[in-house]
Design a protein around this motif. Structure first.
Motif, PDB file in Angstrom:
ATOM      1  N   TYR A 165     -85.455  23.008-104.248  1.00  0.00           N
ATOM      2  CA  TYR A 165     -84.370  22.093-103.903  1.00  0.00           C
ATOM      3  C   TYR A 165     -84.943  20.687-103.902  1.00  0.00           C
ATOM      4  O   TYR A 165     -85.932  20.401-103.211  1.00  0.00           O
ATOM      5  CB  TYR A 165     -83.794  22.435-102.524  1.00  0.00           C
ATOM      6  CG  TYR A 165     -82.651  21.532-102.152  1.00  0.00           C
ATOM      7  CD1 TYR A 165     -81.369  21.805-102.602  1.00  0.00           C
ATOM      8  CD2 TYR A 165     -82.853  20.401-101.376  1.00  0.00           C
ATOM      9  CE1 TYR A 165     -80.309  20.969-102.280  1.00  0.00           C
ATOM     10  CE2 TYR A 165     -81.806  19.563-101.050  1.00  0.00           C
ATOM     11  CZ  TYR A 165     -80.535  19.852-101.502  1.00  0.00           C
ATOM     12  OH  TYR A 165     -79.491  19.018-101.185  1.00  0.00           O
ATOM     13  N   ASN A 166     -84.323  19.809-104.672  1.00  0.00           N
ATOM     14  CA  ASN A 166     -84.774  18.423-104.758  1.00  0.00           C
ATOM     15  C   ASN A 166     -84.022  17.608-103.713  1.00  0.00           C
ATOM     16  O   ASN A 166     -82.795  17.494-103.765  1.00  0.00           O
ATOM     17  CB  ASN A 166     -84.517  17.872-106.167  1.00  0.00           C
ATOM     18  CG  ASN A 166     -85.097  16.494-106.354  1.00  0.00           C
ATOM     19  OD1 ASN A 166     -84.877  15.609-105.549  1.00  0.00           O
ATOM     20  ND2 ASN A 166     -85.828  16.309-107.427  1.00  0.00           N
ATOM     21  N   LEU A 167     -84.755  17.053-102.758  1.00  0.00           N
ATOM     22  CA  LEU A 167     -84.157  16.291-101.661  1.00  0.00           C
ATOM     23  C   LEU A 167     -83.538  14.977-102.120  1.00  0.00           C
ATOM     24  O   LEU A 167     -82.636  14.464-101.481  1.00  0.00           O
ATOM     25  CB  LEU A 167     -85.216  16.007-100.590  1.00  0.00           C
ATOM     26  CG  LEU A 167     -85.744  17.238 -99.868  1.00  0.00           C
ATOM     27  CD1 LEU A 167     -87.028  16.901 -99.125  1.00  0.00           C
ATOM     28  CD2 LEU A 167     -84.695  17.789 -98.926  1.00  0.00           C
ATOM     29  N   VAL A 168     -84.023  14.428-103.208  1.00  0.00           N
ATOM     30  CA  VAL A 168     -83.528  13.147-103.711  1.00  0.00           C
ATOM     31  C   VAL A 168     -82.227  13.336-104.484  1.00  0.00           C
ATOM     32  O   VAL A 168     -81.255  12.619-104.259  1.00  0.00           O
ATOM     33  CB  VAL A 168     -84.596  12.451-104.580  1.00  0.00           C
ATOM     34  CG1 VAL A 168     -84.051  11.186-105.202  1.00  0.00           C
ATOM     35  CG2 VAL A 168     -85.837  12.153-103.750  1.00  0.00           C
ATOM     36  N   THR A 169     -82.209  14.305-105.378  1.00  0.00           N
ATOM     37  CA  THR A 169     -81.028  14.514-106.222  1.00  0.00           C
ATOM     38  C   THR A 169     -80.019  15.477-105.613  1.00  0.00           C
ATOM     39  O   THR A 169     -78.855  15.470-105.998  1.00  0.00           O
ATOM     40  CB  THR A 169     -81.430  15.065-107.603  1.00  0.00           C
ATOM     41  OG1 THR A 169     -81.992  16.385-107.439  1.00  0.00           O
ATOM     42  CG2 THR A 169     -82.405  14.151-108.302  1.00  0.00           C
ATOM     43  N   GLY A 170     -80.476  16.336-104.687  1.00  0.00           N
ATOM     44  CA  GLY A 170     -79.603  17.344-104.110  1.00  0.00           C
ATOM     45  C   GLY A 170     -79.330  18.499-105.057  1.00  0.00           C
ATOM     46  O   GLY A 170     -78.390  19.260-104.859  1.00  0.00           O
ATOM     47  N   LYS A 171     -80.175  18.632-106.078  1.00  0.00           N
ATOM     48  CA  LYS A 171     -79.975  19.678-107.081  1.00  0.00           C
ATOM     49  C   LYS A 171     -81.125  20.671-107.057  1.00  0.00           C
ATOM     50  O   LYS A 171     -82.222  20.370-106.601  1.00  0.00           O
ATOM     51  CB  LYS A 171     -79.851  19.059-108.469  1.00  0.00           C
ATOM     52  CG  LYS A 171     -78.632  18.180-108.588  1.00  0.00           C
ATOM     53  CD  LYS A 171     -78.479  17.641-109.974  1.00  0.00           C
ATOM     54  CE  LYS A 171     -77.216  16.772-109.991  1.00  0.00           C
ATOM     55  NZ  LYS A 171     -76.898  16.276-111.294  1.00  0.00           N
ATOM     56  N   VAL A 172     -80.842  21.850-107.595  1.00  0.00           N
ATOM     57  CA  VAL A 172     -81.850  22.891-107.708  1.00  0.00           C
ATOM     58  C   VAL A 172     -82.583  22.727-109.032  1.00  0.00           C
ATOM     59  O   VAL A 172     -81.965  22.474-110.066  1.00  0.00           O
ATOM     60  CB  VAL A 172     -81.188  24.285-107.623  1.00  0.00           C
ATOM     61  CG1 VAL A 172     -82.206  25.384-107.911  1.00  0.00           C
ATOM     62  CG2 VAL A 172     -80.545  24.484-106.256  1.00  0.00           C
ATOM     63  N   GLU A 173     -83.903  22.874-108.976  1.00  0.00           N
ATOM     64  CA  GLU A 173     -84.723  22.827-110.172  1.00  0.00           C
ATOM     65  C   GLU A 173     -85.314  24.210-110.411  1.00  0.00           C
ATOM     66  O   GLU A 173     -85.717  24.889-109.468  1.00  0.00           O
ATOM     67  CB  GLU A 173     -85.873  21.830-110.006  1.00  0.00           C
ATOM     68  CG  GLU A 173     -85.419  20.414-109.813  1.00  0.00           C
ATOM     69  CD  GLU A 173     -86.580  19.439-109.669  1.00  0.00           C
ATOM     70  OE1 GLU A 173     -87.755  19.845-109.808  1.00  0.00           O
ATOM     71  OE2 GLU A 173     -86.301  18.261-109.407  1.00  0.00           O
ATOM     72  N   VAL A 174     -85.345  24.616-111.658  1.00  0.00           N
ATOM     73  CA  VAL A 174     -86.023  25.851-112.034  1.00  0.00           C
ATOM     74  C   VAL A 174     -87.432  25.445-112.425  1.00  0.00           C
ATOM     75  O   VAL A 174     -87.638  24.742-113.405  1.00  0.00           O
ATOM     76  CB  VAL A 174     -85.305  26.559-113.202  1.00  0.00           C
ATOM     77  CG1 VAL A 174     -86.052  27.842-113.572  1.00  0.00           C
ATOM     78  CG2 VAL A 174     -83.866  26.868-112.834  1.00  0.00           C
ATOM     79  N   GLY A 175     -88.378  25.848-111.601  1.00  0.00           N
ATOM     80  CA  GLY A 175     -89.748  25.347-111.753  1.00  0.00           C
ATOM     81  C   GLY A 175     -89.826  23.984-111.080  1.00  0.00           C
ATOM     82  O   GLY A 175     -88.848  23.252-111.031  1.00  0.00           O
TER      83      GLY A 175
END
Length: 58
Positions: free
Chosen positions: A10-20
């Motif tokens: 979970y990216n705290l800056v973008t609020g999106k999930v990253e795969v890897g």
């Protein structure tokens, strides 16, 4: 195509999930086993913070 299991962040800056882990580690929490778990990561963080703050008040 299936996404890999166990490498969701979970990216705290973008609020999106990253795969890897694609972003700087200072912006990420995880890893999580599934996309759904990562999507709810910030909710768990807030929940744990509330619990911790209530414990200090007692």
């Amino acid at each position: 195509m299936d996404e890999p299991r166990g490498d969701y962040w979970y990216n705290l800056v973008t609020g999106k999930v990253e795969v890897g882990a694609q972003s700087d580690w200072t912006q990420l929490i995880g890893p999580y086993a599934s996309r759904e778990e990562a999507e709810h990561a910030i909710e768990k963080v807030h929940e744990r913070n509330r619990s911790w703050e209530q414990g200090e008040e007692d």
